[in-house]
Enzyme design. Structure first.
Site, PDB file in Angstrom:
ATOM      1  N   HIS A  33       6.764  -3.868   7.672  1.00 24.23           N
ATOM      2  CA  HIS A  33       7.625  -4.753   6.882  1.00 24.23           C
ATOM      3  C   HIS A  33       8.503  -5.621   7.762  1.00 24.23           C
ATOM      4  O   HIS A  33       8.931  -6.697   7.354  1.00 24.23           O
ATOM      5  CB  HIS A  33       8.416  -3.940   5.861  1.00 24.23           C
ATOM      6  CG  HIS A  33       7.534  -3.493   4.743  1.00 24.23           C
ATOM      7  ND1 HIS A  33       6.929  -2.274   4.737  1.00 24.23           N
ATOM      8  CD2 HIS A  33       7.083  -4.161   3.649  1.00 24.23           C
ATOM      9  CE1 HIS A  33       6.167  -2.183   3.659  1.00 24.23           C
ATOM     10  NE2 HIS A  33       6.241  -3.313   2.987  1.00 24.23           N
ATOM     11  N   ARG A  79       9.477  -8.218  -3.563  1.00 25.19           N
ATOM     12  CA  ARG A  79       9.725  -6.859  -3.033  1.00 25.19           C
ATOM     13  C   ARG A  79      11.187  -6.485  -3.287  1.00 25.19           C
ATOM     14  O   ARG A  79      12.042  -6.682  -2.424  1.00 25.19           O
ATOM     15  CB  ARG A  79       9.447  -6.817  -1.534  1.00 25.19           C
ATOM     16  CG  ARG A  79       7.986  -6.905  -1.139  1.00 25.19           C
ATOM     17  CD  ARG A  79       7.842  -6.683   0.366  1.00 25.19           C
ATOM     18  NE  ARG A  79       6.473  -6.449   0.742  1.00 25.19           N
ATOM     19  CZ  ARG A  79       5.624  -7.404   1.154  1.00 25.19           C
ATOM     20  NH1 ARG A  79       6.024  -8.651   1.250  1.00 25.19           N
ATOM     21  NH2 ARG A  79       4.383  -7.092   1.489  1.00 25.19           N
ATOM     22  N   ARG A 113       8.007  -6.561  -8.573  1.00 22.78           N
ATOM     23  CA  ARG A 113       7.529  -5.211  -8.258  1.00 22.78           C
ATOM     24  C   ARG A 113       8.731  -4.282  -8.267  1.00 22.78           C
ATOM     25  O   ARG A 113       9.728  -4.553  -7.589  1.00 22.78           O
ATOM     26  CB  ARG A 113       6.868  -5.179  -6.879  1.00 22.78           C
ATOM     27  CG  ARG A 113       6.429  -3.755  -6.567  1.00 22.78           C
ATOM     28  CD  ARG A 113       5.714  -3.654  -5.277  1.00 22.78           C
ATOM     29  NE  ARG A 113       6.610  -3.743  -4.143  1.00 22.78           N
ATOM     30  CZ  ARG A 113       6.198  -3.691  -2.889  1.00 22.78           C
ATOM     31  NH1 ARG A 113       4.921  -3.581  -2.630  1.00 22.78           N
ATOM     32  NH2 ARG A 113       7.057  -3.761  -1.895  1.00 22.78           N
ATOM     33  N   GLU A 134      -3.289  -0.003  -4.304  1.00 20.19           N
ATOM     34  CA  GLU A 134      -3.080   0.109  -2.860  1.00 20.19           C
ATOM     35  C   GLU A 134      -3.322   1.528  -2.351  1.00 20.19           C
ATOM     36  O   GLU A 134      -3.130   1.813  -1.187  1.00 20.19           O
ATOM     37  CB  GLU A 134      -1.675  -0.375  -2.481  1.00 20.19           C
ATOM     38  CG  GLU A 134      -0.542   0.266  -3.248  1.00 20.19           C
ATOM     39  CD  GLU A 134       0.830  -0.320  -2.887  1.00 20.19           C
ATOM     40  OE1 GLU A 134       0.950  -1.013  -1.864  1.00 20.19           O
ATOM     41  OE2 GLU A 134       1.788  -0.054  -3.627  1.00 20.19           O
ATOM     42  N   ASN A 141      -2.173  -4.093   2.445  1.00 23.03           N
ATOM     43  CA  ASN A 141      -1.414  -3.534   3.577  1.00 23.03           C
ATOM     44  C   ASN A 141      -1.491  -2.007   3.543  1.00 23.03           C
ATOM     45  O   ASN A 141      -1.707  -1.347   4.557  1.00 23.03           O
ATOM     46  CB  ASN A 141       0.048  -3.968   3.515  1.00 23.03           C
ATOM     47  CG  ASN A 141       0.191  -5.473   3.515  1.00 23.03           C
ATOM     48  OD1 ASN A 141      -0.743  -6.173   3.897  1.00 23.03           O
ATOM     49  ND2 ASN A 141       1.330  -5.969   3.095  1.00 23.03           N
ATOM     50  N   ASP A 142      -1.276  -1.471   2.343  1.00 21.06           N
ATOM     51  CA  ASP A 142      -1.362  -0.015   2.221  1.00 21.06           C
ATOM     52  C   ASP A 142      -2.794   0.454   1.998  1.00 21.06           C
ATOM     53  O   ASP A 142      -3.197   1.491   2.529  1.00 21.06           O
ATOM     54  CB  ASP A 142      -0.477   0.468   1.064  1.00 21.06           C
ATOM     55  CG  ASP A 142       0.976   0.548   1.493  1.00 21.06           C
ATOM     56  OD1 ASP A 142       1.223   1.112   2.575  1.00 21.06           O
ATOM     57  OD2 ASP A 142       1.845   0.044   0.780  1.00 21.06           O
ATOM     58  N   ARG A 188       0.043   1.783   9.376  1.00 18.45           N
ATOM     59  CA  ARG A 188       0.213   0.333   9.510  1.00 18.45           C
ATOM     60  C   ARG A 188       1.333  -0.075  10.461  1.00 18.45           C
ATOM     61  O   ARG A 188       1.433  -1.237  10.831  1.00 18.45           O
ATOM     62  CB  ARG A 188       0.425  -0.305   8.120  1.00 18.45           C
ATOM     63  CG  ARG A 188       1.694   0.122   7.435  1.00 18.45           C
ATOM     64  CD  ARG A 188       1.708  -0.274   5.969  1.00 18.45           C
ATOM     65  NE  ARG A 188       2.377  -1.537   5.736  1.00 18.45           N
ATOM     66  CZ  ARG A 188       2.728  -1.990   4.537  1.00 18.45           C
ATOM     67  NH1 ARG A 188       2.437  -1.293   3.449  1.00 18.45           N
ATOM     68  NH2 ARG A 188       3.344  -3.120   4.386  1.00 18.45           N
ATOM     69  N   CYS A 207      -1.786  -9.231  -3.028  1.00 15.47           N
ATOM     70  CA  CYS A 207      -0.505  -9.601  -2.425  1.00 15.47           C
ATOM     71  C   CYS A 207      -0.352  -8.992  -1.042  1.00 15.47           C
ATOM     72  O   CYS A 207       0.695  -9.119  -0.417  1.00 15.47           O
ATOM     73  CB  CYS A 207       0.647  -9.226  -3.342  1.00 15.47           C
ATOM     74  SG  CYS A 207       0.660  -7.482  -3.777  1.00 15.47           S
TER      75      CYS A 207
HETATM   76  C1  PEP Z   1       0.713  -3.937   0.230  1.00 20.24           C
HETATM   77  O1  PEP Z   1       0.768  -2.725   0.439  1.00 20.24           O
HETATM   78  O2  PEP Z   1      -0.291  -4.644   0.473  1.00 20.24           O
HETATM   79  C2  PEP Z   1       1.887  -4.641  -0.302  1.00 20.24           C
HETATM   80  C3  PEP Z   1       1.824  -5.912  -0.627  1.00 20.24           C
HETATM   81  O3  PEP Z   1       3.056  -3.946  -0.437  1.00 20.24           O
HETATM   82  P1  PEP Z   1       4.013  -3.604   0.795  1.00 20.24           P
HETATM   83  O4  PEP Z   1       3.563  -4.437   1.980  1.00 20.24           O
HETATM   84  O5  PEP Z   1       5.407  -3.945   0.404  1.00 20.24           O
HETATM   85  O6  PEP Z   1       3.803  -2.154   1.010  1.00 20.24           O
HETATM   86 MG    MG Z   2       2.306  -1.521  -0.376  1.00 17.52          MG
END
Ligand code: PEP
Ligand code: MG
Length: 589
Positions: free
Chosen positions: A196, A303, A339, A438, A461-462, A472, A509
């Site tokens: 993040h 977020r 979210r 995710e 991302n997750d 990650r 996203c």
């Molecule tokens: C993701 O996990 O792809 C996502 C958009 O949420 P975050 O990056 O906030 O975990």
């Molecule tokens: Mg996520």
């Protein structure tokens, strides 16, 4: 190393642009304690400093307790009683004072020594209740230290001079405090592309490189640094000729960005008139001007957990309402996906008493935390629902892993809706509810989940982290973090297909949505919405406008026949170049 001490180091490029400036080494609170020997006459001064810090901390905690008790009820405020008990612990206080007197050391060092000892003793205890007191000790300890050290964070980010921040690691909450006009770039030893902190750097448009591994020990405050966020390179103490070269590179990059701005106001439509949505991911309502300037068709991910950071208490319902109302109104009728908070993982909120976990990214984060604390969750839901009359808001739950979680979240939402109806408070009765896909388990039961929601948004991302078992935020295994991994592509394809079979729109996203070579695959799979960092929007629109949907489908079919992420990436990059070169009519006017 040259006579200039010039040094070039390679890391992971996470936020584009080039910064040239002086180093400011940022050490987080835990690292900043220096041990100093003191003279006899300083002993009483240090003891008074300690007492003052205890008094200040006590009044801070009482203030938090007062607020929580007003907003959420006395029973929730009571958890802070344990903090007050730590502060009033005579034995702890006397041990610190004795240590200052006997060892003749500064109070910060004495306090940290004693805290560490307490920590060791408590962590070995069999009694779970006592072990849990560790969190109280840690939390109170941090507060006391912060009061002893003064407003250190402010000193860093409100410094008068522009600086490039170098750190072992930056937490998302540290990064959120950065001001773009002061922090012109940053580089960290730890971190990955979808941490993040990296995502925030892109939102703040600060050039950044992470995963440097050994940069911090190689620099000192005041060194000159070049951070090349395009190539993932950092140069320490470059000679004049190198600085000149990078100034030219910076100019080239700025021209490239200017050129792309032609696409901001154009629709995201392929050559053969297939339209997709391109929205923005945001962390703060302050980003609205950037969102609008970059031509977002909506907000695909807000977020909201950042509203909980860098403050001693919880946001009130009114604060939630005002923030969402502001975003809804600014976006007019365009969709805005709120979210619900994704606290936990690498987004740690100290005042929420979340105990440390062995695997926080797989721990009690996001919807799991909300279901465990419906009192906190409901405050946010009320704020969202009330704001829903001001625009086109949608609600999205993060980290759903099974149907029961979704049902529980919806049950809580229904309770909040009923409460509002009873009080005759207006809200959009038909507000759309969606979930992030995710977690691989959710991807695999997408058909079951689809029956009870209005949309899916793929959080790559997750999803990648859990599907490939690759943390990650860990730079050591960043090479395994591959969006084009065949397993990831199969999951994405299937989520989109299942969503469409159930008449849902499916967005993405995660950061993968902003990478131009993958746009062809995603278009080909039929993705309906791309939600990306505002800066990434113009280039994405350029790609979408250059291709026709048949070409994209052909790419998405071809990649499924390849066996490795590397092969797929090479293939996509080559196809993208061909498309951009041949389909010139996709250019903005
Ligand atoms: C993701 O996990 O792809 C996502 C958009 O949420 P975050 O990056 O906030 O975990
Ligand atoms: Mg996520």
């Amino acid at each position: 190393m040259t006579k200039n001490n010039e040094k070039m180091l390679k890391g992971i490029a996470v936020s584009p642009g080039i910064a040239i400036g002086r180093v400011f080494i940022w050490a987080s609170e835990e690292y900043n304690i220096t041990r100093q020997q003191i003279k006899d006459r300083q002993i009483p001064v240090e003891i008074v400093r300690f007492e003052e810090a205890l008094i200040k901390t006590r009044s801070e905690i009482l203030e938090i307790q007062r607020k929580i008790s007003k907003e959420m009820g006395v029973e929730h405020a009571e958890i802070f009683n344990a903090h007050l008990l730590v502060l009033e612990d005579r034995m702890l206080i006397e041990e610190v004072i004795n240590s200052i007197k006997k060892e003749k050391i500064n109070v910060e060092a004495a306090f940290v020594d004693i805290l560490r000892r307490y920590y060791e003793i408590f962590s070995k205890m069999d009694d779970e209740y006592l072990r849990e007191r560790l969190v109280d000790i840690q939390d109170v300890g941090k507060r006391v230290l912060r009061n002893l050290l003064g407003k250190q964070k402010k000193v860093l980010f409100e410094t008068d001079e522009q600086a490039i921040v170098v750190a072992i690691n930056l937490s998302p909450s540290d990064t959120a405090l950065m001001h773009k006009d002061k922090v012109i770039g940053f580089a960290t030893d730890m971190g990955g592309r979808t941490s993040h902190t990296a995502i925030l750097a892109r939102s703040l448009e600060i050039p950044a490189v992470v995963g440097m591994k050994t940069l911090t020990p190689s620099v000192k405050n005041g060194d000159i640094l070049i951070v090349d966020g395009n190539q993932g390179v950092v140069i320490v103490n470059p000679p004049a000729a190198v600085i000149k070269k990078y100034r030219r590179e910076r100019k080239k990059f700025e021209d490239f960005e200017k050129d792309l701005s032609r696409f901001t106001s154009l629709p995201a439509i392929t050559q053969d008139k297939h339209t997709v949505e391109v929205g923005a991911n945001i962390e703060f309502p302050d980003e609205l001007s950037s969102v609008l300037a970059h031509g977002a068709g909506g907000i695909g991910l807000f977020r909201t957990e950042y509203m909980y950071m860098n403050r001693p208490d919880l946001p009130t319902e009114e604060e939630h309402y005002q923030a969402y109302k502001k975003v809804a109104e600014a976006m007019a009728k365009k969709p805005v996906v709120i979210r619900t908070m994704d606290i936990g993982g690498d987004k740690f909120v100290s005042h929420l008493d979340i105990p440390p976990e062995m695997n926080p990214l797989m721990g009690r984060r996001a919807i799991r935390f909300c279901l465990a604390r419906p009192d906190i969750f409901k405050v946010q839901l009320r704020g969202i629902l009330r704001a829903s009359v001001h625009g086109n808001l949608k609600i999205m739950y993060p980290m759903i892993s099974g149907l029961e979680e979704l049902r529980q979240a919806n049950q809580i939402l229904d309770e909040v809706k009923s409460e509002l109806r009873r009080k005759k408070i207006a809200f959009n009765q038909d507000i759309e509810i969606g979930i992030m896909i995710e977690v691989p388990s959710a991807a695999l039961i997408a058909d079951i989940l689809a029956k009870e929601v209005d949309f899916f948004s793929i959080g790559t991302n997750d999803l990648i982290q859990y599907a490939v078992a690759v943390d990650r935020v860990n730079e050591k295994i960043a090479y395994l973090y591959e969006p084009a991994h065949p397993a990831v592509l199969r999951l994405i394809k299937s989520i989109i297909e299942v969503g469409h079979d159930h008449n849902l729109w499916v967005g993405m996203c995660g950061e993968m949505a902003s990478e131009p070579p993958f746009a062809l695959i995603l278009l080909g799979f039929g993705l309906d919405e791309f939600s990306v960092s505002p800066v990434a929007i113009p280039e994405l629109k350029k790609v979408i406008r250059s291709v026709n949907i048949e070409q994209a489908r052909e790419v998405s079919k071809s990649v499924l026949k390849l066996s490795t992420a590397r092969e797929i990436e090479v293939f996509c990059r080559a196809r993208l170049q061909e498309v951009l070169f041949n389909n010139k009519t996709g250019k903005g006017k």
